[in-house]
Write a protein that holds these residues in place. Structure first.
Motif, PDB file in Angstrom:
ATOM      1  N   MET A  41      -1.445  -3.624  -3.400  1.00  0.00           N
ATOM      2  CA  MET A  41      -1.162  -2.669  -4.357  1.00  0.00           C
ATOM      3  C   MET A  41      -2.245  -2.376  -5.398  1.00  0.00           C
ATOM      4  O   MET A  41      -2.620  -1.500  -5.886  1.00  0.00           O
ATOM      5  N   ILE A  42      -2.935  -3.797  -5.708  1.00  0.00           N
ATOM      6  CA  ILE A  42      -4.075  -3.773  -6.563  1.00  0.00           C
ATOM      7  C   ILE A  42      -5.011  -2.818  -6.076  1.00  0.00           C
ATOM      8  O   ILE A  42      -5.578  -2.026  -6.959  1.00  0.00           O
ATOM      9  N   THR A  43      -5.285  -2.871  -4.684  1.00  0.00           N
ATOM     10  CA  THR A  43      -6.408  -2.265  -4.314  1.00  0.00           C
ATOM     11  C   THR A  43      -6.149  -0.594  -4.544  1.00  0.00           C
ATOM     12  O   THR A  43      -7.172  -0.006  -4.912  1.00  0.00           O
ATOM     13  N   ARG A  44      -4.915  -0.422  -3.993  1.00  0.00           N
ATOM     14  CA  ARG A  44      -4.807   1.037  -3.917  1.00  0.00           C
ATOM     15  C   ARG A  44      -4.804   1.721  -5.612  1.00  0.00           C
ATOM     16  O   ARG A  44      -5.258   2.740  -5.566  1.00  0.00           O
ATOM     17  N   VAL A  45      -4.130   0.832  -6.486  1.00  0.00           N
ATOM     18  CA  VAL A  45      -4.024   1.181  -7.765  1.00  0.00           C
ATOM     19  C   VAL A  45      -5.460   1.402  -8.311  1.00  0.00           C
ATOM     20  O   VAL A  45      -5.840   2.216  -9.173  1.00  0.00           O
ATOM     21  N   GLY A  46      -6.245   0.487  -8.081  1.00  0.00           N
ATOM     22  CA  GLY A  46      -7.753   0.136  -8.695  1.00  0.00           C
ATOM     23  C   GLY A  46      -8.470   1.310  -8.120  1.00  0.00           C
ATOM     24  O   GLY A  46      -9.509   1.685  -8.832  1.00  0.00           O
ATOM     25  N   ALA A  47      -8.360   1.741  -6.845  1.00  0.00           N
ATOM     26  CA  ALA A  47      -9.249   2.959  -6.376  1.00  0.00           C
ATOM     27  C   ALA A  47      -8.892   4.364  -6.924  1.00  0.00           C
ATOM     28  O   ALA A  47      -9.661   5.201  -6.756  1.00  0.00           O
ATOM     29  N   MET A  48      -7.789   4.240  -7.747  1.00  0.00           N
ATOM     30  CA  MET A  48      -7.274   5.489  -8.005  1.00  0.00           C
ATOM     31  C   MET A  48      -8.041   6.176  -9.166  1.00  0.00           C
ATOM     32  O   MET A  48      -7.988   5.455 -10.265  1.00  0.00           O
ATOM     33  N   SER A  49      -8.755   7.335  -9.317  1.00  0.00           N
ATOM     34  CA  SER A  49      -9.275   7.659 -10.565  1.00  0.00           C
ATOM     35  C   SER A  49      -8.121   8.313 -11.513  1.00  0.00           C
ATOM     36  O   SER A  49      -7.213   8.696 -10.993  1.00  0.00           O
ATOM     37  N   ALA A  50      -8.565   8.381 -12.764  1.00  0.00           N
ATOM     38  CA  ALA A  50      -7.388   9.135 -13.774  1.00  0.00           C
ATOM     39  C   ALA A  50      -7.365  10.563 -13.507  1.00  0.00           C
ATOM     40  O   ALA A  50      -8.580  11.267 -13.155  1.00  0.00           O
ATOM     41  N   ASP A  55       0.894  -1.200  -0.062  1.00  0.00           N
ATOM     42  CA  ASP A  55      -0.163   0.131  -0.010  1.00  0.00           C
ATOM     43  C   ASP A  55       0.808   1.348  -0.174  1.00  0.00           C
ATOM     44  O   ASP A  55       0.870   2.096  -0.762  1.00  0.00           O
ATOM     45  N   GLY A  56       2.057   1.133   0.884  1.00  0.00           N
ATOM     46  CA  GLY A  56       2.642   2.368   0.869  1.00  0.00           C
ATOM     47  C   GLY A  56       3.423   2.801  -0.467  1.00  0.00           C
ATOM     48  O   GLY A  56       3.715   3.907  -0.743  1.00  0.00           O
ATOM     49  N   PHE A  57       4.030   1.738  -0.984  1.00  0.00           N
ATOM     50  CA  PHE A  57       4.620   1.889  -2.462  1.00  0.00           C
ATOM     51  C   PHE A  57       3.448   2.362  -3.289  1.00  0.00           C
ATOM     52  O   PHE A  57       3.918   3.315  -4.088  1.00  0.00           O
ATOM     53  N   ALA A  58       2.244   1.737  -3.387  1.00  0.00           N
ATOM     54  CA  ALA A  58       1.424   2.288  -4.438  1.00  0.00           C
ATOM     55  C   ALA A  58       1.108   3.674  -4.171  1.00  0.00           C
ATOM     56  O   ALA A  58       0.918   4.593  -5.137  1.00  0.00           O
ATOM     57  N   GLU A  59       0.996   4.249  -2.920  1.00  0.00           N
ATOM     58  CA  GLU A  59       0.649   5.487  -2.491  1.00  0.00           C
ATOM     59  C   GLU A  59       1.738   6.356  -3.177  1.00  0.00           C
ATOM     60  O   GLU A  59       1.266   7.279  -3.673  1.00  0.00           O
ATOM     61  N   ARG A  60       2.960   6.137  -2.956  1.00  0.00           N
ATOM     62  CA  ARG A  60       4.284   6.858  -3.268  1.00  0.00           C
ATOM     63  C   ARG A  60       4.304   7.028  -4.957  1.00  0.00           C
ATOM     64  O   ARG A  60       4.448   8.055  -5.416  1.00  0.00           O
ATOM     65  N   MET A  61       4.071   5.853  -5.612  1.00  0.00           N
ATOM     66  CA  MET A  61       4.066   5.800  -7.045  1.00  0.00           C
ATOM     67  C   MET A  61       2.885   6.547  -7.743  1.00  0.00           C
ATOM     68  O   MET A  61       3.240   7.312  -8.886  1.00  0.00           O
ATOM     69  N   LEU A  62       1.824   7.000  -7.077  1.00  0.00           N
ATOM     70  CA  LEU A  62       0.889   7.687  -7.633  1.00  0.00           C
ATOM     71  C   LEU A  62       0.781   9.313  -7.392  1.00  0.00           C
ATOM     72  O   LEU A  62      -0.007   9.907  -8.012  1.00  0.00           O
ATOM     73  N   VAL A  63       1.971   9.763  -6.397  1.00  0.00           N
ATOM     74  CA  VAL A  63       1.843  11.045  -5.880  1.00  0.00           C
ATOM     75  C   VAL A  63       2.102  11.741  -7.223  1.00  0.00           C
ATOM     76  O   VAL A  63       2.948  11.425  -8.282  1.00  0.00           O
ATOM     77  N   THR A  64       1.750  12.893  -7.489  1.00  0.00           N
ATOM     78  CA  THR A  64       1.867  13.812  -8.671  1.00  0.00           C
ATOM     79  C   THR A  64       1.624  13.119 -10.105  1.00  0.00           C
ATOM     80  O   THR A  64       2.199  13.378 -11.011  1.00  0.00           O
ATOM     81  N   VAL A  65       0.708  12.184  -9.978  1.00  0.00           N
ATOM     82  CA  VAL A  65       0.337  11.400 -11.172  1.00  0.00           C
ATOM     83  C   VAL A  65       1.491  10.700 -11.819  1.00  0.00           C
ATOM     84  O   VAL A  65       1.529  10.577 -13.142  1.00  0.00           O
ATOM     85  N   GLY A  66       2.319  10.212 -10.664  1.00  0.00           N
ATOM     86  CA  GLY A  66       3.550   9.456 -11.257  1.00  0.00           C
ATOM     87  C   GLY A  66       4.537  10.072 -11.999  1.00  0.00           C
ATOM     88  O   GLY A  66       5.425   9.652 -12.685  1.00  0.00           O
ATOM     89  N   GLN A  67       4.488  11.626 -12.095  1.00  0.00           N
ATOM     90  CA  GLN A  67       5.410  12.205 -12.978  1.00  0.00           C
ATOM     91  C   GLN A  67       6.577  13.014 -12.093  1.00  0.00           C
ATOM     92  O   GLN A  67       6.585  13.974 -12.163  1.00  0.00           O
TER      93      GLN A  67
END
Ligand code: NAP
Length: 525
Positions: A323-332, A288-300
């Motif tokens: 990881m699947i749960t965190r990524v799946g819950a993120m809107s575009a 969960d922590g990894f997925a949260e960090r990778m999504l910050v600033t739209v991964g840019q």
């Protein structure tokens, strides 16, 4: 503050000589007022001549004067932070609150560099006292200090429109070193660039400095950047962006009659190694922590943790599920520019074509330049065979690598090209394996993190944001943190000088009270 869209050549505002552009709001795909001027080689030449004319006086400002100038910039940035964040948000699609944080960080960097300047350690004052009686040959007095390289061209980055842009760390560290700056504004956020340029230009004026200490140019296509890198009065370049762009500029600078240093910061996937005991103990939290960090600033972000490697065993399923749960819950979410959004989609396809399995996807894109969050998985054997899987996908995608055993993990670690950072998640029983990985990571990265994630990065004295190619083009330096100033300095030795001709930092009675190395010993004498 009213935006004029002009170029800033020293104290002058210059209107368009090579056409104009408007900023694009990537969330609405609509243009934003006003028009912004493009210049060309003639504007670069004027700015470079002014920077050259400013060099001697600026490089010789007292430490107190230079520090006060940097602090004026910090105060100016604080004053416009809400307006700057609003405009930057319109132009980038990034949240206002995040951009206010960036403005605060930028102001803080200028204050930190003011402290560095006052300390004067960057001068590296070193003295070998004369030994007239030495046999068989007397030794003359030798004194060394570091001075600025000369005018520096800085390419503002697209992804952090303040802290890696006009008033970013490159500008702060170059100005701290005593180098005049010509900033090549990124066309992704022209309004935010102008607001920052105004603050710096006003601080130059209020500090009574030569107008050539700062200019900002903007252009269409590569012409303006090439003119900057080619200009004989430019003595160094910094760049943050793509590997293709960075290397084109690096190669160009090496082909000049007088090659100059180019400090590029280009690409990194910041591998994260989750070792077996940590995985078994807290797999879900780490995923969960990894997925949260990778999504910050739209991964840019250059420090996005993009690849997670873990040996399949206890905790792996929980890690993957989290990881699947965190990524799946993120809107575009909106990406920075149409070009970056298009490149992201292409690179996601590349991962898929290379055999990575798509195991999670966030909400579907709603707007034209939205980036959908994606998680891929691949097994370690496949990853070893296809080097393209370890290339950067700039945006909200990550790769989970299911590793067979320790031998395969070590082999995978050895396959990575140069990185800005690498992370190990470990518990006490993992220490022997961490010790085996450590020398492999040291050879490949500029920063090794234990039990945290690569993003964010502190901006402080021991910070390193650098690493072997292709993370950067010069692994000896950092572009973030107080050592970033080193990129813009070169040593000069003064031999046999009378006291009145010596620079302040090297005078006999140490009037600045600096820490100096005298005959190999550090002291304030
Ligand atoms: P970029 O295309 O490399 O451009 C960065 C800056 O350099 C722009 O001002 C660009 O001018 C200029 N430039 C690039 N190539 C040039 C050349 N050959 N000659 C003269 N000037 C040149 O980067 P970007 O626009 O920020 O984003 C594109 C891609 O770069 C992203 O999709 C991502 O993959 C990567 N990127 C990586 C990082 C990171 O930190 N790892 C950060 C940002 C971007 P023009 O805009 O006028 O062309």
């Amino acid at each position: 503050m009213k935006l004029t869209g002009n170029l800033f050549i020293g104290a002058q505002e210059v209107s368009a000589t090579a056409g104009t552009m408007k900023a694009l709001n990537p969330a609405t795909n609509a243009e934003i007022e006003p028009s912004f001027a493009f210049g060309g080689p003639a504007e670069v030449d004027r700015a470079a001549r002014l920077a050259d004319a400013a060099f001697d006086s600026y490089n010789n400002t007292s430490l107190a004067e230079r520090a006060a100038f940097l602090e004026r910039i910090a105060v100016g940035l604080d004053a416009i932070a809400p307006e700057l964040a609003q405009r930057a948000s319109l132009e980038t699609g990034l949240p206002v609150a995040q951009l206010e944080g960036e403005a605060t960080k930028s102001a803080a960097q200028f204050r930190q560099f003011a402290t560095v300047v006052r300390q004067g350690r960057f001068r590296d004052a070193t003295i070998d006292v004369a030994q007239p009686e030495r046999q068989p040959r007397a030794r003359m007095d030798h004194r060394m200090q570091k001075i600025a390289l000369g005018p520096i061209a800085i390419f503002g980055a697209s992804n952090f429109p303040i802290s890696y842009s006009v008033a970013g760390g490159d500008t702060a560290s170059a100005l701290a070193a005593g180098a005049p700056v010509i900033l090549k504004a990124h066309n992704a956020h022209p309004g935010a660039s102008e607001l920052q340029a105004r603050v710096i230009q006003q601080a130059v004026k209020d500090s009574g400095l030569h107008e050539g200490v700062f200019s900002m140019v903007r252009g269409a296509g590569n012409e303006i950047g090439e003119a900057l890198v080619d200009h004989p009065l430019i003595k160094g370049v910094t760049f943050t962006g793509s590997e293709a762009g960075g290397m084109a500029l690096f190669r160009r600078a090496q082909q000049r009659p007088d090659p100059i240093p180019v400090f590029t910061e280009m690409t990194s996937v910041n591998p994260t190694f989750v070792l077996p005991t940590a995985l078994a103990a807290r797999g879900a939290a780490l995923g969960d922590g990894f997925a949260e960090r990778m999504l910050v600033t739209v991964g840019q972000a250059c420090l996005k943790p993009a690849i997670l490697l873990a040996i399949d065993g206890p905790g792996y399923a929980e890690l993957k599920h989290a990881m699947i749960t965190r990524v799946g819950a993120m809107s575009a979410r909106t990406m920075l520019t149409p070009g970056i959004a298009t490149a992201y989609r292409k690179n996601v396809e590349r991962q898929h074509d290379a055999g990575a399995e798509r195991i999670a996807a966030g909400g579907d894109p709603q707007r034209k330049w939205d980036g959908q969050s994606i998680l891929f998985e691949v097994d370690g054997a496949h990853m070893l065979e296809d080097a393209s899987l370890s290339e950067e996908v700039f945006g909200p995608a990550a790769l989970l690598v299911r590793v067979k055993d320790v031998t395969q993990l070590i082999a995978l670690a050895k396959k990575f090209r140069g990185q800005l950072s690498a992370t190990m998640q470990i518990d006490q029983p993992d220490h022997p394996l961490a010790a085996r990985l450590l020398p492999i990571l040291e050879r490949r990265t500029g920063r090794i993190v234990i039990n945290a994630f690569s993003h964010p990065q502190e901006v402080s004295y021991a910070s390193i944001h650098g690493g072997p190619f292709p993370a950067t083009s010069d692994s000896r330096f950092t572009s973030v943190g107080m050592s970033a100033i080193e990129r813009f300095l070169r040593p000069v030795s003064y031999q046999g000088f009378p006291d009145d001709l010596l620079p302040e930092a090297l005078k006999y009675d140490n009037p600045l009270g600096l820490w100096r190395v005298t005959d190999g010993e550090v002291s304030k004498t």
